[in-house]
Design a protein around this motif. Structure first.
Motif, short mmCIF file in Angstrom:
data_model
loop_
_atom_site.label_atom_id
_atom_site.label_comp_id
_atom_site.label_asym_id
_atom_site.label_seq_id
_atom_site.Cartn_x
_atom_site.Cartn_y
_atom_site.Cartn_z
N SER A 155 -3.80 5.26 -8.04
CA SER A 155 -2.78 5.80 -7.14
C SER A 155 -1.41 5.26 -7.51
O SER A 155 -1.25 4.05 -7.74
CB SER A 155 -3.13 5.42 -5.69
OG SER A 155 -2.09 5.77 -4.81
N GLU A 156 -0.42 6.15 -7.59
CA GLU A 156 0.98 5.77 -7.83
C GLU A 156 1.15 4.97 -9.13
O GLU A 156 1.86 3.97 -9.16
CB GLU A 156 1.52 4.97 -6.64
CG GLU A 156 1.31 5.63 -5.29
CD GLU A 156 2.51 6.41 -4.79
OE1 GLU A 156 3.33 6.82 -5.62
OE2 GLU A 156 2.59 6.60 -3.56
N THR A 157 0.50 5.42 -10.20
CA THR A 157 0.58 4.69 -11.47
C THR A 157 1.27 5.48 -12.58
O THR A 157 1.33 5.01 -13.72
CB THR A 157 -0.84 4.31 -11.95
OG1 THR A 157 -1.67 5.48 -11.96
CG2 THR A 157 -1.46 3.24 -11.07
N VAL A 213 0.87 -1.18 0.00
CA VAL A 213 0.00 0.00 0.00
C VAL A 213 0.90 1.23 0.00
O VAL A 213 1.66 1.46 0.94
CB VAL A 213 -0.92 0.02 1.24
CG1 VAL A 213 -1.77 1.28 1.24
CG2 VAL A 213 -1.80 -1.22 1.27
N TRP A 214 0.85 2.02 -1.07
CA TRP A 214 1.72 3.17 -1.21
C TRP A 214 1.09 4.41 -0.60
O TRP A 214 -0.12 4.51 -0.45
CB TRP A 214 2.05 3.39 -2.68
CG TRP A 214 2.73 2.19 -3.28
CD1 TRP A 214 2.15 1.14 -3.93
CD2 TRP A 214 4.13 1.88 -3.22
NE1 TRP A 214 3.09 0.22 -4.29
CE2 TRP A 214 4.32 0.65 -3.87
CE3 TRP A 214 5.24 2.55 -2.69
CZ2 TRP A 214 5.57 0.06 -4.00
CZ3 TRP A 214 6.49 1.97 -2.83
CH2 TRP A 214 6.65 0.73 -3.48
N ASP A 271 -11.08 0.73 -10.14
CA ASP A 271 -9.85 0.91 -9.36
C ASP A 271 -8.72 0.40 -10.24
O ASP A 271 -8.50 -0.81 -10.35
CB ASP A 271 -9.95 0.12 -8.05
CG ASP A 271 -8.78 0.38 -7.11
OD1 ASP A 271 -7.78 0.98 -7.55
OD2 ASP A 271 -8.85 -0.04 -5.94
N LEU A 272 -8.01 1.32 -10.89
CA LEU A 272 -7.01 0.97 -11.90
C LEU A 272 -5.62 0.90 -11.28
O LEU A 272 -5.17 1.83 -10.62
CB LEU A 272 -7.04 2.03 -13.01
CG LEU A 272 -6.21 1.73 -14.26
CD1 LEU A 272 -6.82 0.57 -15.04
CD2 LEU A 272 -6.11 2.97 -15.14
N GLY A 273 -4.93 -0.22 -11.51
CA GLY A 273 -3.66 -0.45 -10.82
C GLY A 273 -3.94 -0.65 -9.34
O GLY A 273 -3.26 -0.10 -8.49
N CYS A 274 -4.92 -1.49 -9.04
CA CYS A 274 -5.56 -1.50 -7.72
C CYS A 274 -4.68 -2.02 -6.59
O CYS A 274 -4.85 -1.61 -5.43
CB CYS A 274 -6.85 -2.30 -7.77
SG CYS A 274 -6.63 -4.06 -8.18
#
Length: 305
Positions: free
Chosen positions: A229-231, A118-119, A145-148
């Motif tokens: 998030s963070e993608t 979890v970033w 939720d992309l890049g979940c």
């Protein structure tokens, strides 16, 4: 072979204990790429829940951590337990995660994209969502939720009343992390087989590269909201990400992106990404939130022009 090193400060044990996500102690993040070899990105596929999920449900329950995001109560597997369990077993399903742990690499281009952790920016976006939108915002909405990874953004939307699909590059992340976390957040009074049935019918799970995911789902209903998030750290993948937004977002939908202002060693970052967005003239970008402490982070909204 060459490596990019992210310059991430290692938290002490007190920081870990206080984290709402019980983050494991971070080793120095590394990206490993082949300099002289074209990357063969994984093809996309829809991933169906397996019977092993039901067999392991009691174990998941014993190793879950509770957290509160506004009025939403959530649960997720403790990362330390999860990774140790994966390393201890020799099943082929967890091959990419195990390779990451064995090489101490959070990112291996074309092989593993950091989904087991979890970033920080996931925490930021969850907090922003809880403070900005009430449950009426999510009702009857289709969310991706992309890049979940762990799926916490999607689970938050799911528990707020949305219909949610989950996508991650790695199939083993979906099977070993995302799906168990979704299961943990169904109503406790439901029977185990009812929870599995919900997992099979209420959400879809997709693995593989974004461009292939877009092609796989091109005839399906588009999304009202895409959370990610963070993608954006890999500059070479940013156009694929934007193409995914463009092809899978409804005309009046919006994308919420949480990211760091700069990812040391790989060149990507929020300001740089916004410039790419502006040059493409497909989306308009709106800065929603920014944190200045330590490494700068932010949340940006994209809407189709």
């Amino acid at each position: 072979m060459f490596e990019f090193n992210f310059e991430v400060n290692e938290p002490d044990s007190s920081d870990i204990a206080e984290s709402p996500f019980n983050k494991p102690k971070l080793h120095q993040d590394r990206v490993v790429q082949q300099a002289d070899k074209k990357i063969d990105w994984y093809l996309a596929e829809q991933v169906e829940p397996s019977k092993d999920l039901l067999n392991n449900l009691d174990l998941y329950e014993l190793n879950a951590k509770e957290l509160s995001i506004g009025s939403i109560e959530m649960r997720h597997l403790i990362a330390g337990f999860l990774l140790e369990d994966i390393k201890a077993n020799n099943d082929e399903v967890s091959g990419d995660i195990k390779k990451s742990e064995e090489t101490h690499s959070d990112l291996i281009a074309g092989v593993y994209e950091g989904g087991a952790k979890v970033w920080e920016c996931t925490d930021d976006l969850l907090s922003y969502l809880s403070k900005t939108f009430d449950e009426t915002h999510w009702k009857n909405k289709r969310v991706l939720d992309l890049g979940c990874g762990s799926g916490l953004l999607g689970i938050y939307a799911l528990k707020s009343g949305a219909k949610v699909d989950f996508q991650d590059y790695n199939k083993d992340v979906l099977e070993k992390i995302t799906m168990p976390n979704v299961l943990l957040n169904y109503k406790e009074e439901l029977a185990d087989d009812e929870k599995i049935k919900l997992l099979e019918t209420d959400s879809n799970f997709y693995a593989g590269d974004w461009s292939h995911f877009t092609e796989l789902t091109k005839d399906l209903e588009k999304y009202d909201i895409i959370l990610t998030s963070e993608t954006i750290y890999n500059i070479e993948n940013q156009q694929k990400l934007l193409d995914t937004f463009r092809n899978r977002l409804k005309s009046d939908g919006n994308v919420l992106i949480a990211a760091k202002s700069h990812y040391f060693g790989v060149g990507g970052g929020l300001e740089q990404f916004i410039e790419v967005v502006k040059c493409g003239k497909v989306f308009k970008a709106n800065n929603l939130w920014q944190a200045d402490e330590n490494l700068k982070r932010g949340i940006v909204e994209l809407k189709l022009q």
